[in-house]
Motif scaffolding. Structure first.
Motif, mmCIF file in Angstrom:
data_model
loop_
_atom_site.group_PDB
_atom_site.id
_atom_site.type_symbol
_atom_site.label_atom_id
_atom_site.label_comp_id
_atom_site.label_asym_id
_atom_site.label_seq_id
_atom_site.Cartn_x
_atom_site.Cartn_y
_atom_site.Cartn_z
ATOM 1 N N ARG A 69 36.529 46.302 46.108
ATOM 2 C CA ARG A 69 35.764 45.816 45.024
ATOM 3 C C ARG A 69 36.493 44.409 44.726
ATOM 4 O O ARG A 69 37.904 44.446 44.242
ATOM 5 C CB ARG A 69 35.510 47.037 44.197
ATOM 6 C CG ARG A 69 34.757 47.537 44.088
ATOM 7 C CD ARG A 69 33.120 47.253 44.489
ATOM 8 N NE ARG A 69 32.064 48.576 44.363
ATOM 9 C CZ ARG A 69 31.541 48.676 45.663
ATOM 10 N NH1 ARG A 69 31.665 47.763 47.324
ATOM 11 N NH2 ARG A 69 29.934 48.970 45.853
ATOM 12 N N PHE A 70 35.781 44.023 44.123
ATOM 13 C CA PHE A 70 36.697 41.983 44.345
ATOM 14 C C PHE A 70 36.523 42.254 42.975
ATOM 15 O O PHE A 70 36.568 41.263 42.414
ATOM 16 C CB PHE A 70 35.654 40.952 44.767
ATOM 17 C CG PHE A 70 36.252 41.570 46.799
ATOM 18 C CD1 PHE A 70 37.107 40.214 47.024
ATOM 19 C CD2 PHE A 70 35.504 41.729 47.519
ATOM 20 C CE1 PHE A 70 37.536 40.562 48.089
ATOM 21 C CE2 PHE A 70 35.780 41.897 48.604
ATOM 22 C CZ PHE A 70 36.118 41.308 49.097
ATOM 23 N N SER A 71 36.471 42.870 42.319
ATOM 24 C CA SER A 71 35.462 43.292 40.855
ATOM 25 C C SER A 71 36.886 43.983 40.344
ATOM 26 O O SER A 71 37.164 45.361 40.621
ATOM 27 C CB SER A 71 34.130 43.702 40.276
ATOM 28 O OG SER A 71 34.515 44.021 38.685
ATOM 29 N N PRO A 72 37.761 43.682 39.333
ATOM 30 C CA PRO A 72 39.090 44.120 39.045
ATOM 31 C C PRO A 72 37.904 45.606 38.181
ATOM 32 O O PRO A 72 38.691 46.355 38.639
ATOM 33 C CB PRO A 72 39.913 43.376 38.371
ATOM 34 C CG PRO A 72 38.596 42.173 37.689
ATOM 35 C CD PRO A 72 37.883 41.925 39.126
ATOM 36 N N ARG A 73 37.076 45.465 37.516
ATOM 37 C CA ARG A 73 36.149 46.516 36.930
ATOM 38 C C ARG A 73 36.801 47.819 38.048
ATOM 39 O O ARG A 73 36.130 48.717 37.152
ATOM 40 C CB ARG A 73 35.741 46.455 35.775
ATOM 41 C CG ARG A 73 35.371 44.535 35.005
ATOM 42 C CD ARG A 73 36.432 45.360 34.117
ATOM 43 N NE ARG A 73 35.975 44.055 33.177
ATOM 44 C CZ ARG A 73 37.009 43.638 31.897
ATOM 45 N NH1 ARG A 73 38.243 44.720 31.982
ATOM 46 N NH2 ARG A 73 36.728 43.169 31.309
ATOM 47 N N GLN A 74 36.058 47.285 39.021
ATOM 48 C CA GLN A 74 35.795 48.366 39.289
ATOM 49 C C GLN A 74 36.252 49.002 40.412
ATOM 50 O O GLN A 74 36.374 49.701 41.867
ATOM 51 C CB GLN A 74 33.873 47.808 41.002
ATOM 52 C CG GLN A 74 33.014 47.557 39.832
ATOM 53 C CD GLN A 74 32.068 47.422 40.901
ATOM 54 O OE1 GLN A 74 32.503 46.795 41.595
ATOM 55 N NE2 GLN A 74 30.815 46.343 39.385
ATOM 56 N N ALA A 75 37.548 48.917 40.890
ATOM 57 C CA ALA A 75 38.590 48.823 41.490
ATOM 58 C C ALA A 75 40.367 49.944 40.873
ATOM 59 O O ALA A 75 39.977 49.625 39.400
ATOM 60 C CB ALA A 75 39.101 47.422 42.204
ATOM 61 N N ASP A 76 40.891 50.953 41.799
ATOM 62 C CA ASP A 76 41.949 51.479 41.184
ATOM 63 C C ASP A 76 43.037 50.999 41.685
ATOM 64 O O ASP A 76 44.036 51.825 41.097
ATOM 65 C CB ASP A 76 41.770 52.693 40.491
ATOM 66 C CG ASP A 76 40.891 53.049 41.859
ATOM 67 O OD1 ASP A 76 40.624 52.620 42.348
ATOM 68 O OD2 ASP A 76 39.747 54.663 41.554
ATOM 69 N N CYS A 77 43.160 50.464 42.715
ATOM 70 C CA CYS A 77 44.169 50.562 43.417
ATOM 71 C C CYS A 77 44.436 48.487 43.972
ATOM 72 O O CYS A 77 43.374 48.476 45.043
ATOM 73 C CB CYS A 77 44.024 51.518 44.829
ATOM 74 S SG CYS A 77 45.722 50.792 45.344
ATOM 75 N N MET A 78 45.122 48.336 43.614
ATOM 76 C CA MET A 78 45.190 46.874 44.200
ATOM 77 C C MET A 78 46.352 46.864 44.648
ATOM 78 O O MET A 78 47.709 47.305 44.867
ATOM 79 C CB MET A 78 46.148 45.633 43.298
ATOM 80 C CG MET A 78 46.651 44.392 43.011
ATOM 81 S SD MET A 78 47.056 43.749 41.584
ATOM 82 C CE MET A 78 46.043 42.955 40.765
ATOM 83 N N ILE A 79 46.024 46.537 46.247
ATOM 84 C CA ILE A 79 46.661 46.427 47.326
ATOM 85 C C ILE A 79 46.908 44.628 47.225
ATOM 86 O O ILE A 79 46.262 43.691 47.641
ATOM 87 C CB ILE A 79 46.328 45.841 48.876
ATOM 88 C CG1 ILE A 79 45.169 47.866 48.123
ATOM 89 C CG2 ILE A 79 47.128 46.139 50.217
ATOM 90 C CD1 ILE A 79 44.700 48.259 49.560
ATOM 91 N N PRO A 125 39.806 49.963 46.263
ATOM 92 C CA PRO A 125 41.115 49.134 46.580
ATOM 93 C C PRO A 125 40.839 47.665 46.149
ATOM 94 O O PRO A 125 39.688 47.233 46.117
ATOM 95 C CB PRO A 125 41.531 48.826 48.596
ATOM 96 C CG PRO A 125 41.072 50.097 48.833
ATOM 97 C CD PRO A 125 39.978 50.443 47.693
ATOM 98 N N MET A 126 41.668 47.237 45.013
ATOM 99 C CA MET A 126 41.502 45.589 44.979
ATOM 100 C C MET A 126 42.232 45.021 45.734
ATOM 101 O O MET A 126 42.864 44.802 45.676
ATOM 102 C CB MET A 126 41.542 45.831 43.346
ATOM 103 C CG MET A 126 41.833 44.285 43.169
ATOM 104 S SD MET A 126 40.140 43.678 42.660
ATOM 105 C CE MET A 126 40.882 41.867 43.211
ATOM 106 N N PRO A 127 41.181 44.011 46.381
ATOM 107 C CA PRO A 127 41.866 43.428 47.189
ATOM 108 C C PRO A 127 43.005 41.858 47.103
ATOM 109 O O PRO A 127 41.925 40.939 47.055
ATOM 110 C CB PRO A 127 40.936 43.279 48.899
ATOM 111 C CG PRO A 127 39.596 43.019 47.945
ATOM 112 C CD PRO A 127 40.275 43.836 47.109
ATOM 113 N N MET A 128 43.940 41.778 46.939
ATOM 114 C CA MET A 128 45.014 40.744 46.797
ATOM 115 C C MET A 128 45.178 40.356 47.760
ATOM 116 O O MET A 128 46.297 39.907 48.462
ATOM 117 C CB MET A 128 45.672 41.337 45.783
ATOM 118 C CG MET A 128 45.991 40.156 44.666
ATOM 119 S SD MET A 128 44.746 39.802 43.312
ATOM 120 C CE MET A 128 44.790 38.835 42.772
#
Ligand code: SF4
Lengths: 207, 169
Positions: B68-78, B37-40
């Motif tokens: 992951r706080f890097s979008p390149r390493q994340a696949d689900c934005m929460i 997850p990309m924690p937004m």
């Protein structure tokens, strides 16, 4: 340190144009805009009000004269009392006020906020930019004529606008604004809700 | 685990050491059990998001603990919180920087619809700028609700025609 009442009296003698302002709690003063910096300085240096608690503004509505009033809340960390200083800004819709960042560096962001929300220009401010809304936002949201729902305009980033086709819209109020009811009523009734629930996005508001 | 192992059709007695399956099933099984997850985290909902990630609710049980706080390493934005118009373009840019395949969970009333902020400053639903896969109701939603959304998202990943998409990409 002299008692606050004495120092305020001395201040009023030194500045004859300073008058008492009606107030329910702390002593309050009305000060002409061209004297506000010197008055605040003597409050800080002579009367011991060394802490600027808050700087905000009042909008009396379109056409009022003076339209905007800037309000300073001062606190004394030595004799633990507050004083409120208000100054009417000259110049109706395009009001200006002197910046007090020279007295309290902390005034910087407060003045930017007052500028952002009311459009008051603080002369002598080192960096008068918007602080909450984005650069280029065309309105000042806390002005009386500005609707809570907002006014349709464009998003800050034009590339994202091109990609998504989204814009800033007036928020659907659905009978709102949603406010809590004050007073001693049961919690279900006091819950924030639309005051007028007879209309929403689908049913037009009855005239 | 959402996509059950029976999909993978593995039975040593009959098949020997060979596993017979469909490419889609394997790819989706791998993807849905290692969601990064990309924690937004934009407002109060982020606190519940953190609770979901930590020991009591332990999102690691569903394979999504690698925030992951890097979008390149994340696949689900929460998207956990109130999205202001000022923040919205940045959120979209972060989404654009995430590598495909990517998903979005709109967590809470604010992210789903603007919530109680019917005002000039708040984006009225994050689906106005990014495609949302799962919405969660609540203000804030409980951690269980976020876990439920994750399970729903895993189920949705399970139906993806991944192999075909990989071939034609
Ligand atoms: S939905 Fe409620 S808890 Fe979540 S960000 Fe909005 S106001 Fe906060």
């Amino acid at each position: 340190m002299s008692a606050p009442a004495d120092s305020l009296l001395a201040l009023k003698q030194a500045h004859p144009l300073v008058t008492d302002r009606p107030s329910l709690d702390h002593p309050a003063l009305d000060v002409p805009a061209d004297q506000v910096v010197t008055v605040l300085q003597s409050l800080r240096d002579q009367a011991g009000f060394d802490f600027l608690v808050d700087l905000t503004a009042i909008d009396q509505g379109e056409g009022a004269s003076p339209r905007f009033t800037v309000v300073y809340h001062l606190f004394s960390t030595t004799h633990l009392s507050y004083v409120r200083v208000a100054t009417a800004c000259p110049g109706g819709d395009d009001a200006t006020a002197p910046s007090v960042t020279g007295l309290w560096p902390g005034a910087n962001w407060h003045e930017r906020e007052a500028f952002d929300m009311f459009g008051i220009r603080f002369t002598g401010h080192p960096d008068l930019r918007r602080i909450l809304m984005w650069e280029g936002y065309p309105h000042h949201p806390l002005r009386k004529e500005f609707p809570l729902a907002g006014i349709e305009t464009t998003l800050p980033d034009l590339e994202v606008v091109a990609e998504t086709g989204t814009k800033v819209i007036a928020a659907p109020m659905a009978g709102g604004p949603f406010v809590a009811s004050p007073g001693e009523i049961n919690l279900t009734d006091a819950e924030p809700r639309a005051k007028d629930e007879s209309w929403n996005e689908r049913n037009e508001k009855p005239e | 685990m959402v996509s059950s192992n029976s999909e993978l059709a593995y039975n040593t007695k009959i098949e020997g050491d060979v596993v017979v399956t469909r490419a889609d099933a394997v790819i989706n099984w791998i993807r849905s059990n290692s969601v990064w997850p990309m924690p937004m985290g934009l407002a109060c909902c982020a606190i519940e998001l953190m609770a979901t990630a930590s020991s009591r609710f332990d999102i690691a049980r569903f394979g999504a603990e690698v925030f992951r706080f890097s979008p390149r390493q994340a696949d689900c934005m929460i998207v956990a919180g109130t999205v202001t118009y000022k923040m919205a373009p940045h959120l979209r840019r972060i989404y654009d920087q995430m590598a495909e395949p990517k998903w979005v969970i709109a967590m809470g009333a604010c992210a789903s619809s603007g919530g109680m902020y019917r005002s000039y400053a708040t984006l009225q639903g994050v689906d106005r700028i990014v495609p949302v896969d799962v919405y969660i109701s609540g203000c804030p939603p409980r951690p269980e609700a976020l876990l439920d959304a994750l399970i729903k998202l895993q189920a949705k990943m399970g139906t993806d025609r991944s192999a075909k998409r990989l071939m034609t990409a």
